[in-house]
Design a protein around this motif. Structure first.
Motif, PDB file in Angstrom:
ATOM      1  N   PHE A  11       0.835  -1.198   0.000  1.00  0.00           N
ATOM      2  CA  PHE A  11       0.000   0.000   0.000  1.00  0.00           C
ATOM      3  C   PHE A  11       0.876   1.256   0.000  1.00  0.00           C
ATOM      4  O   PHE A  11       0.639   2.197  -0.772  1.00  0.00           O
ATOM      5  CB  PHE A  11      -0.929   0.007   1.220  1.00  0.00           C
ATOM      6  N   ASP A  12       1.870   1.289   0.872  1.00  0.00           N
ATOM      7  CA  ASP A  12       2.713   2.476   0.983  1.00  0.00           C
ATOM      8  C   ASP A  12       3.544   2.704  -0.277  1.00  0.00           C
ATOM      9  O   ASP A  12       3.787   3.850  -0.670  1.00  0.00           O
ATOM     10  CB  ASP A  12       3.623   2.358   2.206  1.00  0.00           C
ATOM     11  N   LEU A  13       3.971   1.621  -0.901  1.00  0.00           N
ATOM     12  CA  LEU A  13       4.711   1.753  -2.160  1.00  0.00           C
ATOM     13  C   LEU A  13       3.816   2.336  -3.245  1.00  0.00           C
ATOM     14  O   LEU A  13       4.218   3.268  -3.967  1.00  0.00           O
ATOM     15  CB  LEU A  13       5.244   0.381  -2.576  1.00  0.00           C
ATOM     16  N   LEU A  14       2.596   1.831  -3.362  1.00  0.00           N
ATOM     17  CA  LEU A  14       1.664   2.350  -4.350  1.00  0.00           C
ATOM     18  C   LEU A  14       1.317   3.808  -4.058  1.00  0.00           C
ATOM     19  O   LEU A  14       1.240   4.640  -4.972  1.00  0.00           O
ATOM     20  CB  LEU A  14       0.398   1.495  -4.383  1.00  0.00           C
ATOM     21  N   ALA A  15       1.112   4.133  -2.784  1.00  0.00           N
ATOM     22  CA  ALA A  15       0.781   5.511  -2.406  1.00  0.00           C
ATOM     23  C   ALA A  15       1.899   6.469  -2.802  1.00  0.00           C
ATOM     24  O   ALA A  15       1.644   7.585  -3.270  1.00  0.00           O
ATOM     25  CB  ALA A  15       0.508   5.600  -0.911  1.00  0.00           C
ATOM     26  N   HIS A  16       3.140   6.033  -2.628  1.00  0.00           N
ATOM     27  CA  HIS A  16       4.259   6.912  -2.982  1.00  0.00           C
ATOM     28  C   HIS A  16       4.329   7.105  -4.492  1.00  0.00           C
ATOM     29  O   HIS A  16       4.541   8.231  -4.967  1.00  0.00           O
ATOM     30  CB  HIS A  16       5.572   6.331  -2.460  1.00  0.00           C
ATOM     31  N   LEU A  17       4.127   6.053  -5.251  1.00  0.00           N
ATOM     32  CA  LEU A  17       4.106   6.192  -6.710  1.00  0.00           C
ATOM     33  C   LEU A  17       2.972   7.117  -7.150  1.00  0.00           C
ATOM     34  O   LEU A  17       3.133   7.941  -8.063  1.00  0.00           O
ATOM     35  CB  LEU A  17       3.955   4.824  -7.368  1.00  0.00           C
ATOM     36  N   LEU A  18       1.809   6.982  -6.498  1.00  0.00           N
ATOM     37  CA  LEU A  18       0.646   7.787  -6.858  1.00  0.00           C
ATOM     38  C   LEU A  18       0.763   9.240  -6.403  1.00  0.00           C
ATOM     39  O   LEU A  18      -0.023  10.088  -6.830  1.00  0.00           O
ATOM     40  CB  LEU A  18      -0.622   7.175  -6.267  1.00  0.00           C
ATOM     41  N   SER A  19       1.706   9.521  -5.509  1.00  0.00           N
ATOM     42  CA  SER A  19       1.865  10.901  -5.034  1.00  0.00           C
ATOM     43  C   SER A  19       2.294  11.828  -6.170  1.00  0.00           C
ATOM     44  O   SER A  19       2.024  13.027  -6.138  1.00  0.00           O
ATOM     45  CB  SER A  19       2.882  10.965  -3.891  1.00  0.00           C
TER      46      SER A  19
END
Length: 227
Positions: free
Chosen positions: A161-169
């Motif tokens: 989740f955190d990896l995806l959130a960072h990419l989506l930032s």
């Protein structure tokens, strides 16, 4: 000792390693419960609802991989760190495919292990925010920590989740492996960038097609803002 950081369940049949993990985690403010076989450990996790689980792969009775497989099948997504004596990439990838958030290989630095546990607890207990991030067919709600692809829910580990959130930032921006390792895992030792590749592969498998993550050879990854 005040265990204000929450309870960690340790599944480890080597007494010396279990006691070392207990000592360092308690010094860091965690409560610790140790189980020495897989069947007992699985029951303890279900009963105690820990904040993180440390799982030795080579457990007697029920091995660590099967323990985590059964947890995930039950819908229990407690953060999991695999502890393994095997240095092969196959073990690491198989473990992450089962829904582990991280792994360490024996022998390991107990201080590094504690740092990884702290990072998992910090991220999984982050205060709710109202931000909803979207890119193409992917939607991520930081407040509820839920993800949808094409409108369908996607089950992710804390780290995924955190990896995806960072990419989506920053949709479209290419992040290097080193940047992702630092931002998501909080690690400054970049020798573990293979970990990023493994988690990216798992994100791709879970998010389905068309693949929303672009690989920039020799650089890193970006998420595409396209349908």
């Amino acid at each position: 000792m005040n265990a204000d950081r929450g309870l960690v369940v340790v599944l480890e049949d080597e007494r010396a390693i279990a006691e070392m993990e207990r000592l360092y985690l308690q010094q860091a403010g965690f409560g610790v419960h140790v189980a020495t076989d897989g069947h007992a450990g699985l029951a303890d996790i279900r009963r105690l609802s820990p904040v993180v689980v440390l799982v030795d792969i080579g457990l007697p009775g029920l091995d660590g991989l099967e323990v985590v497989r059964r947890l995930r099948a039950d819908g229990d997504w407690v953060p999991v760190v695999f502890v393994t004596a095997h240095d092969g990439e196959v073990d690491r990838i198989v473990g992450l495919e089962l829904g582990a958030d991280d792994y360490v290989t024996k022998p390991f630095s107990p201080r590094e292990l504690v740092a990884r546990v702290k990072g998992l607890v910090r991220r999984s207990a982050a205060p709710a925010a109202a931000t909803v991030r979207r890119a193409g067919r992917i939607e991520l709600d930081e407040g509820t920590r839920r993800v949808r692809a094409d409108g369908e829910p996607v089950e992710l580990t804390t780290t995924e989740f955190d990896l995806l959130a960072h990419l989506l930032s920053r949709p479209g921006q290419v992040f290097t492996r080193e940047q992702l390792l630092s931002a998501v895992w909080g690690m400054a030792d970049y020798s573990g960038t293979r970990t990023v590749d493994v988690h990216i592969a798992q994100l791709r498998a879970k998010l389905g097609h068309p693949d929303p993550i672009r690989t920039v050879r020799g650089v890193g990854y970006a998420i595409e803002d396209t349908a």
